[in-house]
Design an enzyme around this catalytic site. Structure first.
Site, PDB file in Angstrom:
ATOM      1  N   ARG A  43     -10.383 -11.495   2.447  1.00 35.82           N
ATOM      2  CA  ARG A  43     -11.285 -12.553   1.979  1.00 35.82           C
ATOM      3  C   ARG A  43     -10.637 -13.932   2.081  1.00 35.82           C
ATOM      4  O   ARG A  43     -11.318 -14.925   2.248  1.00 35.82           O
ATOM      5  CB  ARG A  43     -11.771 -12.237   0.558  1.00 35.82           C
ATOM      6  CG  ARG A  43     -10.732 -12.255  -0.510  1.00 35.82           C
ATOM      7  CD  ARG A  43     -11.164 -11.492  -1.765  1.00 35.82           C
ATOM      8  NE  ARG A  43     -11.061 -10.041  -1.577  1.00 35.82           N
ATOM      9  CZ  ARG A  43     -11.410  -9.143  -2.482  1.00 35.82           C
ATOM     10  NH1 ARG A  43     -11.887  -9.525  -3.649  1.00 35.82           N
ATOM     11  NH2 ARG A  43     -11.278  -7.866  -2.239  1.00 35.82           N
ATOM     12  N   LYS A  51       0.839  -1.197   0.000  1.00 38.58           N
ATOM     13  CA  LYS A  51       0.000   0.000   0.000  1.00 38.58           C
ATOM     14  C   LYS A  51       0.874   1.247   0.000  1.00 38.58           C
ATOM     15  O   LYS A  51       2.050   1.190   0.366  1.00 38.58           O
ATOM     16  CB  LYS A  51      -0.888   0.016   1.264  1.00 38.58           C
ATOM     17  CG  LYS A  51      -1.996  -0.997   1.263  1.00 38.58           C
ATOM     18  CD  LYS A  51      -2.834  -0.871   2.539  1.00 38.58           C
ATOM     19  CE  LYS A  51      -3.920  -1.926   2.624  1.00 38.58           C
ATOM     20  NZ  LYS A  51      -4.964  -1.820   1.601  1.00 38.58           N
TER      21      LYS A  51
END
Ligand code: BES
Ligand code: MN
Ligand code: ZN
Length: 491
Positions: free
Chosen positions: A345, A271
């Site tokens: 997820r 990120k």
């Protein structure tokens, strides 16, 4: 903060709060108070407009000497949300004028708010408003309001008010507990520490907590979860929380998975500096779940709930998984790693599969800070929700109306499923568009035939700035929502 219901008052309180509907003049037999009201109306143009607030401090030692007038707006437009905002405004004003001990009457009970709901809200909001995260600062951020009494005028309301007060204040305290977990820096709240805190909550509120280490996680075959966890030197912990409160329906088990990334750097798909800044908050789902389990257990709700947190960090090292890898999962499906930053997820599918296969969950909820797209879709006003079951979804919607934490159902169109298909594996985690749905529908692939609700709290679990009932940081969203969901599930 002490909050309680009382039948009568002695003169130990310093502040009296008076709610005023728009253009409904207050009248009182107390001359000084009536003079004050007349003054406010004439000189300060206090008309009781919603959110209008005026306080008067009398130059006397006699108590009460502080009066807060809060405008409630038009009678027929008053509702729970306006009550929450009004109570928050009053507590903030109280802190400003250095009130310590405040008396309130439930407002809006003739305007369609039940006495129970009004009391619950009045018992909840002040605790949320006064929460500060200053444990790492020498200079503490002072709040003065420390005692609130809610006046019960009708004997017949007493029992309802007392239990609503207990419910509201407990929910608020557990919401604050969740905020604290979210606000803790990632160097303190490692996966092992998150497990300790869950254990502490279990001991305090009486639910069972089991904690599994790496070896056990591998033995269970939670491959997708382990792939996310393995770059870090800090070991993962699988946290399993159990509460069985419905013996008559033993087979009916709600499984809840909470995303517990104690830090999300993005992994090799790293990120940006700003994107990473608040990623200690990537365990907001886990925090909500711990707060909800505590509340469900405290009030001995008639339900069976198993909560699971696949706690770990998404870091970078030579041991980590890569973009382009094909990995396994507990359910046996293979996954092409389209992005190491779509890690949530991967941990959730193993948690969900574990809930169904090992804990016999018959219904599944997952709550997660899953996608930046959640904020793009609904901002921080509401959490997007997906579901494969109208009945379960409707129960979540009702819970959201009670708790005031807004949700909005998004569609599971089959078109989106194309985006999570892979040419080389059973699925890909790379996301695609629209992000909220592709992420949620990825999890749906693992819930089998179970009724399921998915809540994406990426944009609601963190406040970028101070808001009406909280400071910048973790909001504790989901604690009250999940509690009311479980409480009303059997109805
Ligand atoms: N934890 C983030 C989602 C997030 C973003 C939470 C901003 C709170 C604030 C999640 O793991 C993530 O990185 N999601 C990616 C998914 C993408 C790589 C498919 C995203 O939303 O960009
Ligand atoms: Mn990520
Ligand atoms: Zn994440």
């Amino acid at each position: 903060m002490n909050i309680s219901v009382v039948k009568s008052l002695d003169n130990t309180y310093d502040t009296m709060v008076l709610g005023v509907f728009e253009n409904e003049l207050l009248s009182t037999t107390e001359k000084i108070l009536q003079d004050s009201i007349n003054y406010l109306v004439n000189e300060e143009e206090f008309k009781g407009k919603f959110n209008q607030i005026k306080s008067i401090i009398l130059p006397t030692k006699e108590k009460p000497n502080k009066f807060i007038f809060i405008g409630l707006g038009h009678k027929d437009k008053f509702n729970d949300e306006k009550l929450r905002k009004s109570v928050a405004k009053v507590v903030n004003e109280g802190n400003k004028i250095k009130s310590k001990f405040m008396v309130l009457e439930p407002m809006g009970i003739n305007e369609g708010i039940s006495i129970g709901n009004a009391t619950r809200i009045i018992s909840e909001i002040p605790i949320l408003v006064n929460y500060r995260f200053d444990k790492y600062q020498e200079e503490k951020k002072e709040t003065t309001v420390s005692e609130i009494k809610i006046l019960c005028k009708n004997e017949k309301d007493w029992d309802i008010m007392v239990s609503a007060c207990r419910e509201g204040s407990t929910l608020a305290r557990n919401t604050v507990y969740a905020r604290e977990l979210v606000n803790e820096p990632a160097n303190v709240l490692l996966p092992t520490e998150l497990a300790n805190r869950a254990k502490e909550a279990g001991e305090k509120y009486g639910f069972d907590v089991e904690i599994y280490d790496e070896e056990k996680i591998k033995e269970l075959g939670m491959e997708a979860y382990m792939q996310v966890a393995k770059a870090s030197e800090n070991p993962p912990r699988l946290i399993v929380m159990k509460y069985f409160g419905d013996n008559e329906n033993k087979e009916d088990i709600l499984g809840i998975a909470g995303k517990g990334l104690t830090y999300d750097s993005g992994g090799l798909c790293i990120k940006s500096k700003n994107g990473m800044l608040n990623m200690r908050a990537d365990m907001g789902g886990a925090a909500a779940l711990i707060g909800a389990m505590s509340s469900i257990s405290e009030f001995k709700i008639k339900a069976n709930v198993v909560g699971v947190i696949a706690a770990c960090e998404n870091l970078i090292s030579g041991k980590g998984y890569r973009t382009g890898d094909i990995i396994g999962s507990m359910a046996g499906k293979t996954i092409f790693v389209g992005s190491t930053d779509a890690e949530g997820r991967l941990t959730l599918i193993d948690a969900v599969h574990y809930l169904i296969e090992k804990e016999n969950a018959t219904k599944v909820v997952d709550i997660a800070t899953l996608t930046g797209a959640a904020g793009a879709a609904l901002g921080n006003a509401a959490s997007p929700v997906l579901s494969n079951d109208d009945k379960l979804y409707n129960n979540m919607r009702k819970a959201s109306e009670i708790s005031g934490e807004k949700i909005w159902r998004m569609p599971c169109f089959e078109e989106y499923k194309e985006q999570i298909k892979s040419n080389v594996a059973d699925l890909t985690n790379s996301g695609g568009h629209p992000g909220v749905m592709t992420a949620g529908m990825f999890i749906r692939e693992f819930v089998q035939d179970k009724p399921w609700v998915h809540i994406d709290i990426a944009a609601t679990s963190w406040a970028d700035k101070k808001y009406y009932c909280g400071i910048e940081g973790g909001t504790g969203v989901g604690v009250r929502l999940l509690y009311h969901f479980v409480k009303n599930m059997r109805k």
